[in-house]
Design an enzyme around this catalytic site. Structure first.
Site, PDB file in Angstrom:
ATOM      1  N   ASP A  85       0.855  -1.182   0.000  1.00  0.00           N
ATOM      2  CA  ASP A  85       0.000   0.000   0.000  1.00  0.00           C
ATOM      3  C   ASP A  85       0.894   1.236   0.000  1.00  0.00           C
ATOM      4  O   ASP A  85       1.807   1.364   0.824  1.00  0.00           O
ATOM      5  CB  ASP A  85      -0.912   0.018   1.226  1.00  0.00           C
ATOM      6  CG  ASP A  85      -2.092  -0.933   1.078  1.00  0.00           C
ATOM      7  OD1 ASP A  85      -2.160  -1.645   0.059  1.00  0.00           O
ATOM      8  OD2 ASP A  85      -2.934  -0.971   1.994  1.00  0.00           O
ATOM      9  N   HIS A 234       3.719  -2.206   3.799  1.00  0.00           N
ATOM     10  CA  HIS A 234       3.731  -0.776   3.494  1.00  0.00           C
ATOM     11  C   HIS A 234       5.157  -0.345   3.185  1.00  0.00           C
ATOM     12  O   HIS A 234       6.090  -0.683   3.929  1.00  0.00           O
ATOM     13  CB  HIS A 234       3.186   0.031   4.674  1.00  0.00           C
ATOM     14  CG  HIS A 234       1.722  -0.151   4.907  1.00  0.00           C
ATOM     15  ND1 HIS A 234       1.201  -1.237   5.590  1.00  0.00           N
ATOM     16  CD2 HIS A 234       0.652   0.596   4.520  1.00  0.00           C
ATOM     17  CE1 HIS A 234      -0.125  -1.141   5.633  1.00  0.00           C
ATOM     18  NE2 HIS A 234      -0.476  -0.030   4.989  1.00  0.00           N
TER      19      HIS A 234
END
Length: 278
Positions: A85, A234
């Site tokens: 992400d 992430h």
């Protein structure tokens, strides 16, 4: 005109205004049910241990399947899928891309509008090096709290910008911001041509002021890995960037194979029973 009549007329006006407001709220509010229940659901699942598959439970499994969404691959095969992400850049995405290129591993990067505006060169590199860029919405809102038109705009803005920057035609994969969704979100995005991609392996890695060292990331990945894993990482995490190379090589030593979401979609298509009933 009597004051009683005036009072009565004012009362009727107030009631009429209330009815109109209630009608507009019912028609326009994001809780409308044209696409199903809009009750917010926060993604969660039973984590994997000892290479056993993670499990979101019967109710969520059936809901995701109904709208062509998923969080896990084939649990009978040691295929795994890296997803990242990207809401903003913290200086580690280039290192992540270097590792993926070195190890010839594909990934999917879910990007926001902010990331597209500030880090276009990295997005271009993702596509150039064979990775998939997915949709994480333009402003990263809770999609259950926006109107149907706003939801469409959030997704279309990302799709168009990615195409403009990279030439990537079409966009198939969506990850709802913060993992918050509803049946309405799944249904509407499905009709827009998206498959919602959740995950079966994740840990707290996004707190940039609370990084714990590469081993924290490595241990969490190795502890939760299982056949069919869809990993959520992430790229703002220094721990992830420093652990990724060793995690990939050690997982490959265990027999795991890194594949792309497109590979998974191809497998799901060929395994679909309708294919054999034609």
């Amino acid at each position: 005109m009597s004051r009683y009549y005036i009072k009565e007329r004012n009362f009727v006006r107030k009631i009429s205004a209330f009815i109109v407001a209630l009608f507009l709220f019912t028609c326009l509010a994001p809780t409308a049910h044209a696409y199903g229940s809009n009750k917010p659901i926060h993604w969660g699942f039973k984590k994997s241990t000892n290479h056993e598959p993670a499990d979101a439970g019967k109710e969520l499994n059936e809901l995701l399947s109904k709208y062509n969404s998923f969080y896990i691959g084939n649990t009978e095969k040691k295929d795994i899928y890296l997803t990242f992400d990207n809401g903003y850049e913290n200086g580690y995405t280039a290192k992540v891309l270097d590792v993926l290129k070195k190890r010839k591993v594909p990934a999917t990067f879910f990007v926001t509008g902010h990331y597209l505006k500030t880090d276009a060169d990295l997005v271009k590199r993702m596509v150039k090096e064979g990775h998939i860029v997915g949709n994480h919405s333009w402003h990263h809102p809770d999609l259950t709290q926006v109107s149907d038109e706003r939801l469409k705009e959030e997704l279309e803005s990302v799709r168009l910008k990615v195409e403009e920057l990279t030439g990537q035609k079409g966009m198939q994969y969506l990850r709802p911001p913060r993992g918050i969704f509803s049946e309405r979100v799944l249904n509407l995005s499905d009709k827009l041509g998206y498959q919602n991609v959740f995950w079966s392996l994740a840990f707290i890695d996004w707190k940039t002021d609370a990084q714990r060292g590469w081993k924290y990331s490595y241990d969490n990945i190795m502890r939760q890995i299982h056949p069919g894993s869809i990993l959520l990482l992430h790229t703002v995490s220094r721990d992830n960037a420093e652990a990724l190379d060793k995690a990939i090589t050690d997982l490959q030593k265990q027999g795991y194979v890194f594949k792309s979401l497109d590979d998974l979609m191809m497998e799901r298509m060929f395994d679909h029973p309708y294919l054999y009933s034609l």
